[in-house]
Design a protein around this motif. Structure first.
Motif, mmCIF file in Angstrom:
data_model
loop_
_atom_site.group_PDB
_atom_site.id
_atom_site.type_symbol
_atom_site.label_atom_id
_atom_site.label_comp_id
_atom_site.label_asym_id
_atom_site.label_seq_id
_atom_site.Cartn_x
_atom_site.Cartn_y
_atom_site.Cartn_z
ATOM 1 N N SER A 1 69.430 49.828 13.969
ATOM 2 C CA SER A 1 69.957 50.337 15.204
ATOM 3 C C SER A 1 68.901 50.395 16.265
ATOM 4 N N HIS A 2 67.789 50.550 16.087
ATOM 5 C CA HIS A 2 66.979 50.793 17.242
ATOM 6 C C HIS A 2 66.876 49.882 18.489
ATOM 7 N N ARG A 3 66.408 50.293 19.560
ATOM 8 C CA ARG A 3 66.862 49.491 20.704
ATOM 9 C C ARG A 3 65.719 48.358 20.833
ATOM 10 N N HIS A 4 64.444 48.641 20.336
ATOM 11 C CA HIS A 4 63.490 47.719 20.278
ATOM 12 C C HIS A 4 63.876 46.189 19.622
ATOM 13 N N LEU A 5 64.580 45.441 20.090
ATOM 14 C CA LEU A 5 64.982 44.300 19.502
ATOM 15 C C LEU A 5 63.712 43.343 19.080
ATOM 16 N N SER A 6 62.540 43.415 19.555
ATOM 17 C CA SER A 6 61.463 42.760 19.475
ATOM 18 C C SER A 6 60.862 42.859 17.957
ATOM 19 N N SER A 7 61.210 44.222 17.614
ATOM 20 C CA SER A 7 60.597 44.776 16.259
ATOM 21 C C SER A 7 61.518 44.185 15.125
ATOM 22 N N GLY A 8 62.673 43.636 15.437
ATOM 23 C CA GLY A 8 63.605 43.172 14.412
ATOM 24 C C GLY A 8 64.879 44.125 14.287
ATOM 25 N N ASP A 9 65.058 45.085 15.235
ATOM 26 C CA ASP A 9 66.207 46.089 15.201
ATOM 27 C C ASP A 9 67.348 45.431 15.806
ATOM 28 N N LEU A 10 68.352 45.513 15.404
ATOM 29 C CA LEU A 10 69.621 44.709 15.639
ATOM 30 C C LEU A 10 70.589 45.079 16.779
ATOM 31 N N LEU A 11 70.776 46.225 16.648
ATOM 32 C CA LEU A 11 71.934 46.798 17.363
ATOM 33 C C LEU A 11 71.595 47.327 18.966
ATOM 34 N N GLY A 12 70.351 47.580 19.078
ATOM 35 C CA GLY A 12 69.871 47.771 20.272
ATOM 36 C C GLY A 12 70.213 49.401 20.753
ATOM 37 N N LEU A 13 70.318 49.969 19.946
ATOM 38 C CA LEU A 13 70.478 51.502 20.247
ATOM 39 C C LEU A 13 69.536 52.371 19.988
ATOM 40 N N ALA B 1 72.339 59.054 3.850
ATOM 41 C CA ALA B 1 72.344 59.068 5.323
ATOM 42 C C ALA B 1 73.696 58.635 5.590
ATOM 43 N N THR B 2 74.140 59.360 6.554
ATOM 44 C CA THR B 2 75.540 59.332 7.343
ATOM 45 C C THR B 2 75.318 59.230 8.957
ATOM 46 N N ARG B 3 75.299 58.055 9.527
ATOM 47 C CA ARG B 3 75.086 58.160 10.794
ATOM 48 C C ARG B 3 76.333 57.538 11.550
ATOM 49 N N HIS C 1 87.607 55.286 21.736
ATOM 50 C CA HIS C 1 86.410 55.991 21.500
ATOM 51 C C HIS C 1 85.851 55.576 19.980
ATOM 52 N N LEU C 2 86.768 56.013 19.256
ATOM 53 C CA LEU C 2 86.494 56.075 17.836
ATOM 54 C C LEU C 2 86.519 54.614 17.530
ATOM 55 N N ALA C 3 87.474 53.839 18.031
ATOM 56 C CA ALA C 3 87.520 52.286 17.304
ATOM 57 C C ALA C 3 86.322 51.625 17.832
ATOM 58 N N ARG C 4 85.587 52.025 18.911
ATOM 59 C CA ARG C 4 84.636 51.497 19.274
ATOM 60 C C ARG C 4 83.078 51.906 18.554
ATOM 61 N N SER C 5 83.362 52.722 17.802
ATOM 62 C CA SER C 5 82.254 53.411 16.884
ATOM 63 C C SER C 5 81.778 52.705 15.933
ATOM 64 N N VAL C 6 80.723 52.924 15.406
ATOM 65 C CA VAL C 6 79.997 52.442 14.193
ATOM 66 C C VAL C 6 79.591 53.636 13.156
ATOM 67 N N ALA C 7 80.022 53.389 12.081
ATOM 68 C CA ALA C 7 79.811 54.528 10.921
ATOM 69 C C ALA C 7 79.054 53.829 9.831
ATOM 70 N N VAL C 8 77.878 54.328 9.635
ATOM 71 C CA VAL C 8 77.087 53.464 8.372
ATOM 72 C C VAL C 8 76.655 54.867 7.655
ATOM 73 N N LEU D 1 88.503 61.303 6.465
ATOM 74 C CA LEU D 1 87.937 60.861 7.760
ATOM 75 C C LEU D 1 88.914 60.052 8.466
ATOM 76 N N PRO D 2 89.098 59.977 9.702
ATOM 77 C CA PRO D 2 90.119 59.394 10.570
ATOM 78 C C PRO D 2 90.217 57.755 10.206
ATOM 79 N N ALA D 3 91.320 57.209 10.216
ATOM 80 C CA ALA D 3 91.445 55.941 9.960
ATOM 81 C C ALA D 3 90.403 54.924 10.989
ATOM 82 N N SER D 4 90.271 55.220 12.133
ATOM 83 C CA SER D 4 89.550 54.505 13.207
ATOM 84 C C SER D 4 88.084 54.302 12.586
ATOM 85 N N LEU D 5 87.686 55.144 11.878
ATOM 86 C CA LEU D 5 86.257 55.134 11.547
ATOM 87 C C LEU D 5 86.305 54.472 9.859
ATOM 88 N N THR D 6 87.281 54.181 9.212
ATOM 89 C CA THR D 6 87.090 53.808 8.055
ATOM 90 C C THR D 6 87.861 52.339 7.765
#
Length: 208
Positions: A64-76, A14-16, A149-156, A201-206
């Motif tokens: 990532s998923h936004r339903h934090l009650s189910s244990g998901d952390l980032l809330g997206l 996976a790459t997200r 924008h890239l600096a505030r992004s998360v690459a997993v 990849l751009p340095a902003s993501l790595t």
């Protein structure tokens, strides 16, 4: 094989990439058999094929998923897959899922399972989207908005497992197990991974 008993998050290649913005959940549209039942039968809310070799959430989904009650952390919310029709323009700003079931670091990995995006193709897909995203920030000479924008992004990235399961350990379909020792093969994967990610990849993501 998908099973209703396996409720824990499962993993796959996976790459997200997420940004601070959120997006609407969309089932992954990945080449191959994983777009059909029973894959995704435990995927919330009602069960749908996700393009992954598993029945429910991957580890990254659980983070990532936004339903934090189910244990998901980032809330997206779940980011849309790269192959989603009409995914362009400002829709890219919320993030994209570049994962591909059976894809690996090596281009040959998973070829017996049909069409898939290897890491090299996932990087090319990301680069094409970055060019489109850059155009959303106006003047090419003013890169500050794009870089912020890239600096505030998360690459997993979750990679490598398929290169063993669907390559090295799968003789006689692949000869990598005969050509490399375990240490040599690990070195090969790490070298290619580093060249694809750190060079392409751009340095902003790595570096953030």
């Amino acid at each position: 094989m998908a099973s209703r008993r396996a409720k824990h998050p499962c993993s796959c290649s996976a790459t997200r990439w997420w940004t601070p913005a959120t997006t609407t959940r969309s089932p992954a549209l990945s080449p191959g058999p994983t777009t059909y039942y029973p894959y995704g039968l435990d995927f919330p809310p009602r069960g749908a094929a996700t393009g992954r070799f598993c029945n429910g959430k991957t580890v990254v989904d659980a983070l990532s998923h936004r339903h934090l009650s189910s244990g998901d952390l980032l809330g997206l919310e779940y980011v849309p897959p790269y192959t989603t029709p009409g995914l362009n323009g400002t829709a890219l700003l919320g993030g994209v899922n570049y994962a591909s079931a059976a894809g690996g670091i090596l281009d040959e990995t998973g070829r017996h399972l049909g069409d898939r995006f290897s890491l090299s193709q996932q990087v090319l897909n990301l680069e094409s989207n970055l060019n489109a995203i850059r155009s959303q920030f106006g003047d090419e000479d003013d890169r500050s908005g794009y870089e912020r924008h890239l600096a505030r992004s998360v690459a997993v990235m979750v990679l490598g497992g398929n290169d063993y399961i669907n390559n090295y350990l799968l003789a006689p379909l692949y000869d990598s197990g005969d050509r490399y020792t375990l240490d040599e093969y690990a070195g090969l994967l790490l070298d290619l991974y580093a060249r694809q990610i750190l060079v392409s990849l751009p340095a902003s993501l790595t570096t953030h």
